[in-house]
Enzyme design. Structure first.
Site, PDB file in Angstrom:
ATOM      1  N   HIS A 195      22.408 -18.408 -13.998  1.00 48.90           N
ATOM      2  CA  HIS A 195      22.684 -18.899 -12.660  1.00 48.90           C
ATOM      3  C   HIS A 195      21.650 -19.955 -12.280  1.00 48.90           C
ATOM      4  O   HIS A 195      20.500 -19.930 -12.758  1.00 48.90           O
ATOM      5  CB  HIS A 195      22.620 -17.757 -11.642  1.00 48.90           C
ATOM      6  CG  HIS A 195      23.790 -16.829 -11.703  1.00 48.90           C
ATOM      7  ND1 HIS A 195      25.077 -17.225 -11.408  1.00 48.90           N
ATOM      8  CD2 HIS A 195      23.869 -15.498 -11.991  1.00 48.90           C
ATOM      9  CE1 HIS A 195      25.892 -16.185 -11.511  1.00 48.90           C
ATOM     10  NE2 HIS A 195      25.185 -15.133 -11.870  1.00 48.90           N
ATOM     11  N   ASP A 240      26.231 -11.953  -5.396  1.00 47.88           N
ATOM     12  CA  ASP A 240      27.341 -12.647  -6.056  1.00 47.88           C
ATOM     13  C   ASP A 240      28.520 -12.856  -5.110  1.00 47.88           C
ATOM     14  O   ASP A 240      29.320 -13.766  -5.317  1.00 47.88           O
ATOM     15  CB  ASP A 240      27.834 -11.845  -7.263  1.00 47.88           C
ATOM     16  CG  ASP A 240      26.838 -11.808  -8.402  1.00 47.88           C
ATOM     17  OD1 ASP A 240      25.930 -12.662  -8.440  1.00 47.88           O
ATOM     18  OD2 ASP A 240      26.961 -10.907  -9.256  1.00 47.88           O
ATOM     19  N   ARG A 253      36.178  -7.598  -9.608  1.00 51.20           N
ATOM     20  CA  ARG A 253      35.174  -7.605  -8.548  1.00 51.20           C
ATOM     21  C   ARG A 253      35.788  -7.822  -7.162  1.00 51.20           C
ATOM     22  O   ARG A 253      35.073  -7.923  -6.164  1.00 51.20           O
ATOM     23  CB  ARG A 253      34.096  -8.647  -8.833  1.00 51.20           C
ATOM     24  CG  ARG A 253      33.405  -8.436 -10.171  1.00 51.20           C
ATOM     25  CD  ARG A 253      32.108  -9.181 -10.298  1.00 51.20           C
ATOM     26  NE  ARG A 253      31.082  -8.638  -9.415  1.00 51.20           N
ATOM     27  CZ  ARG A 253      29.841  -9.117  -9.369  1.00 51.20           C
ATOM     28  NH1 ARG A 253      29.491 -10.130 -10.146  1.00 51.20           N
ATOM     29  NH2 ARG A 253      28.955  -8.587  -8.540  1.00 51.20           N
ATOM     30  N   CYS A 257      20.332  -8.741  -5.987  1.00 46.26           N
ATOM     31  CA  CYS A 257      20.512  -7.380  -5.472  1.00 46.26           C
ATOM     32  C   CYS A 257      20.434  -7.276  -3.960  1.00 46.26           C
ATOM     33  O   CYS A 257      20.409  -6.165  -3.418  1.00 46.26           O
ATOM     34  CB  CYS A 257      19.481  -6.444  -6.096  1.00 46.26           C
ATOM     35  SG  CYS A 257      19.779  -6.117  -7.836  1.00 46.26           S
TER      36      CYS A 257
END
Length: 272
Positions: free
Chosen positions: A160, A65, A84, A259
């Site tokens: 996404h 991300d 974030r 990830c």
């Protein structure tokens, strides 16, 4: 097509605080799955840089991300969630100080950009316009990599872009079979500068795959039984590697690529 041969993957260990944001998550199971995922990256031959779990940043395991790397340059994204910001700072430090990549920052304050909405085919970019990424974010990618065409693609689902369509090999796109997926694919094909082969799988959740150095990383037979058989039948030119991340996928917006951050690096990288 020119394909990137990756040398490293940046990952972030799973913090227990993720369960505060996703109460249904079985932390121990998710942690095992994440560890198996990281081992799969190593088995492919990547050097893996593991960042420590940060309990102050529940979403830190989803490193894709926060940045995207292309041709040795990293663009630091702009997640819409203010919480974030610390994750972005951490990935910037790793990419710049530990790996030594040149960094491009998104200067437009109105921009929103998640790495999981950046689809790079090796020839051009498609940027998903989603709840996480807007037109200004797409413009930032176009400015960072002006040598490639860059096209925004509207995504109406709460997903996404790379969850809906991903690269399954050189010039090979992977998609699911639903009508909504077909609509995204039609928009993409209409706007594309280049032509691509299409691999259509029975289950939409199977469409998010990762092509890494001649290996196709995909979800397990337990998760995608119908599509698993199609992959076994259709993919004959390179290696198939499955991994189960079903627990991690309980998190909104999570997918197979979220990830890890893939990097090509020719010089030595210091261990963290």
């Amino acid at each position: 097509m020119p394909t990137t041969r990756y040398t490293h993957a940046v990952v972030n260990r799973l913090p227990r605080s993720l369960t505060d944001r996703q109460p249904t998550l079985d932390y121990d199971r998710a942690k095992r799955q994440h560890e198996n995922y990281v081992q799969a990256l190593r088995d492919i031959g990547l050097d893996v840089i593991e960042m420590p779990a940060d309990e102050d940043t529940p979403w830190c395991a989803f490193v894709d991300d926060t940045a995207f790397v292309c041709n040795g340059t990293a663009i630091i994204t702009k997640p819409a969630e203010p919480e974030r910001a610390k994750e972005v700072e951490a990935i910037r430090a790793v990419l710049k100080k530990e790996i030594g990549l040149p960094i491009v920052e998104v200067s437009d304050k109105s921009a929103k950009l998640h790495g999981s909405d950046i689809l790079f085919t090796g020839r051009e970019f498609f940027i998903g316009i989603t709840k996480w990424t807007n037109e200004s974010g797409a413009c930032a990618v176009a400015s960072a990599f002006p040598e490639y065409p860059c096209t925004p693609i509207k995504v109406t689902e709460n997903k996404h872009l790379k969850t809906i369509v991903s690269m399954a090999g050189p010039d090979l796109m992977c998609v699911g079979s639903s009508d909504s997926t077909k609509n995204v694919l039609k928009r993409l094909e209409r706007e594309a500068t280049y032509s691509y082969q299409i691999l259509t799988l029975p289950e939409d959740e199977a469409a998010n795959v990762m092509y890494i150095n001649g290996t196709l990383l995909h979800r397990s037979a337990k998760e995608i039984p119908l599509s698993f058989n199609v992959l076994m039948e259709k993919i004959t030119d390179f290696t198939l590697q499955s991994v189960d991340i079903s627990e991690l996928l309980k998190c909104e917006g999570a997918n197979l690529n979220s990830c890890c951050l893939l990097v090509r690096r020719t010089k030595h990288i210091r261990s963290l």
